[in-house]
Design an enzyme around this catalytic site. Structure first.
Site, PDB file in Angstrom:
ATOM      1  N   SER A 255       0.828  -1.197   0.000  1.00  0.00           N
ATOM      2  CA  SER A 255       0.000   0.000   0.000  1.00  0.00           C
ATOM      3  C   SER A 255       0.860   1.243   0.000  1.00  0.00           C
ATOM      4  CB  SER A 255      -0.900   0.006   1.238  1.00  0.00           C
ATOM      5  OG  SER A 255      -0.084   0.165   2.386  1.00  0.00           O
ATOM      6  N   LYS A 256       0.249   2.306  -0.479  1.00  0.00           N
ATOM      7  CA  LYS A 256       0.903   3.612  -0.542  1.00  0.00           C
ATOM      8  C   LYS A 256       1.400   4.046   0.826  1.00  0.00           C
ATOM      9  CE  LYS A 256      -1.684   6.057  -3.971  1.00  0.00           C
ATOM     10  NZ  LYS A 256      -2.767   6.904  -4.214  1.00  0.00           N
ATOM     11  N   ARG A 257       0.636   3.653   1.842  1.00  0.00           N
ATOM     12  CA  ARG A 257       0.966   4.135   3.176  1.00  0.00           C
ATOM     13  C   ARG A 257       2.342   3.672   3.631  1.00  0.00           C
ATOM     14  NH1 ARG A 257      -3.259   1.873   5.918  1.00  0.00           N
ATOM     15  NH2 ARG A 257      -4.438   1.905   3.989  1.00  0.00           N
ATOM     16  N   GLY A 259       4.977   3.131   1.633  1.00  0.00           N
ATOM     17  CA  GLY A 259       6.083   3.485   0.728  1.00  0.00           C
ATOM     18  C   GLY A 259       5.573   3.858  -0.645  1.00  0.00           C
TER      19      GLY A 259
END
Ligand code: GLU
Length: 484
Positions: A255-257, A259
């Site tokens: 997930s974006k969270r 990296g």
């Protein structure tokens, strides 16, 4: 009819950027196609108008091209099966969907959002699976015609017969079967006249003569619907290969969270495309040995779908950085020069002050010491401007009351040099050491500190050679003045 050579596609929705997971899918499709003399197609799945992002298609194509994944057919490279952008194919979907309606394999549904909500609530309360109840499948022809004449909004749904077992073989996951009892009467055509992903995807895969559908595991639950759709149309079902999920190091879904997920982020952070492609290739595939370093053409040679794993692949940034360093070492300094110039521009280092020749020497001296080219600028700023401060701990250890005199002598000896050869600086330093009967270390460390302001880095004679005689002398003089 299946083509003799494979035709595969990467079919992203243009949501703004190329996700690393998308890159993995694109890469495996590309490798499979190239390995088997096949065709790699780019198809843009843009039927969800709510998710449309301006410039996203160009961005996707740029990122793919940057990675070296040239497609054979796609937007701007029309082959015999275009257009390759779904929003330009709406009539095809509509007409074929109508054929399904005529054959009783799909039906008009006029249910309102309120009715569907109420149905869902009721099913939830009764602990039943939330599915459409085929209410409109039972409308008579005349009811349908009347509704259409009254311009009632409608969707077209797939008519899935209960009690079927849907089976298919997945190259990676083996034999898979689903009971049609749990497959909802999927909407095929939306009320805005656009097809859903499922309809457009199946029609295009058929019409573009796709032989192998290689895509992420998140599409596995949709595949039974697709198989039923192929069967409803009377079309041959392609081979499926569902690629394992990409995971964060804590094994949650990438997930974006945790990296960066966009290819362009890695690009702008200074990763080499060779390293990123190499890294992404290993997310779920190995040749069956320990080998980890590959160029794209070597991946084509080594790749096979059969060797793709089922289990999730962890996205390990350390490995990516390691691969970056490995690829960096294999490049010539001339090849790396544009990257250094780019970093210099970002850091506002005046380009005109440094010749290509100077900078290639800088790269030569630093390449074994960095994982990224930008680290040259960060770790060795002294190649770009004279040090303003001198490391206090190095001064404490290496600079004593004798040092200024020794350094002054070094200035004298350096002044006599007629070229910037490394050996000249070395001999000059030894002359001073002998004259004063001191160990060369008593000169080397203060010299390094004078030239760079710090205690580590490439060989001190390399630094002197790169900076040149004049600059080295100036820096030593400054150090003598400044270090007390
Ligand atoms: N448009 C889908 C996506 O965004 C394609 C899935 C498929 O390859 O069938 O991933």
């Amino acid at each position: 009819m299946i083509h003799e050579t494979p035709r595969v596609r990467f079919a992203p929705s243009p949501t703004g950027y190329l996700h690393v997971g998308g890159l993995r899918t694109a890469l495996y499709n590309y490798l499979f196609a190239k390995k088997n003399n096949g065709t790699f197609i780019l198809r843009i799945e843009d039927t969800d108008r709510k998710r449309f992002v301006e410039g996203a298609v160009e961005n996707l194509i740029n990122s793919l091209q940057w990675c070296g994944l040239e497609f054979d057919e796609g937007p701007g490279k029309e082959g015999s099966y275009g257009p390759y952008i779904q929003s330009e194919r709406l009539d095809i979907y509509k007409n074929l969907c109508n054929e399904l309606v005529s054959a009783g394999k799909a039906y008009y549904c006029f249910c309102t959002a309120e009715r569907l909500d109420a149905l869902r609530q009721e099913q939830e309360q009764n602990g039943k699976q939330k599915m459409y109840d085929k209410h409109c499948c039972n409308l008579s022809d005349s009811e349908v015609q009347a509704n259409l004449a009254n311009n009632l909004p409608y969707v077209i749904r797939m008519n899935i017969a209960p009690g079927l077992v849907v089976e298919f073989d997945d190259v990676i996951r083996g034999h898979i079967s689903f009971n049609s009892e749990i497959i909802d009467d999927q909407v095929l055509l939306k009320s805005d006249g656009f097809p859903t992903y499922h309809l457009a995807n199946v029609i295009d895969d058929h019409m573009m003569k796709i032989t192998h559908v290689i895509r992420g595991e998140e599409w596995l639950p949709s595949t039974p619907k697709h198989v039923l759709l192929y069967q409803s149309f009377g079309w041959e079902v392609p081979q499926f290969a569902h690629l394992p999920l990409l995971l964060n190091p804590d094994r949650t879904k990438l997930s974006k969270r945790q990296g960066d997920v966009a290819v362009e982020d890695y690009r702008s952070k200074g990763y080499l495309k060779e390293a990123l492609v190499n890294f992404v290739a290993l997310l779920g595939w190995t040749a069956g040995d320990d080998r980890e370093f590959y160029y794209l053409d070597e991946l084509i040679e080594a790749f096979s779908l059969e060797r793709v794993n089922k289990s999730g692949a962890v996205f390990d940034l350390q490995k990516l950085s390691w691969l970056n360093a490995e690829h960096l070492r294999k490049k010539t300094s001339e090849e790396l020069l544009p990257f250094l110039r780019e970093t210099m521009a970002e850091k506002n280092i005046p380009a005109e002050k440094f010749t290509d020749n100077y900078l290639t020497h800088v790269i030569d001296s630093m390449r074994e010491r960095v994982q990224f080219i930008y680290e040259i600028v960060e770790n060795a700023p002294y190649f770009f401007s004279a040090p303003q401060v001198f490391d206090e701990s190095v001064i404490a250890k290496r600079w004593n009351e004798k040092t200024p005199e020794l350094m002054q002598q070094l200035v004298e000896e350096f002044s006599k040099l007629s070229s910037n050869e490394k050996e000249g600086f070395e001999t000059a330093l030894k002359v001073v050491a002998e004259k004063y009967t001191v160990k060369t270390a008593e000169l080397i460390h203060p010299l390094r500190l004078s030239l760079s302001g710090v205690g580590g880095g490439p060989g001190v004679y390399d630094i002197a050679m790169i900076l040149g005689k004049e600059e080295s002398i100036n820096r030593i003089k400054t150090a003598i003045e400044k270090i007390k």
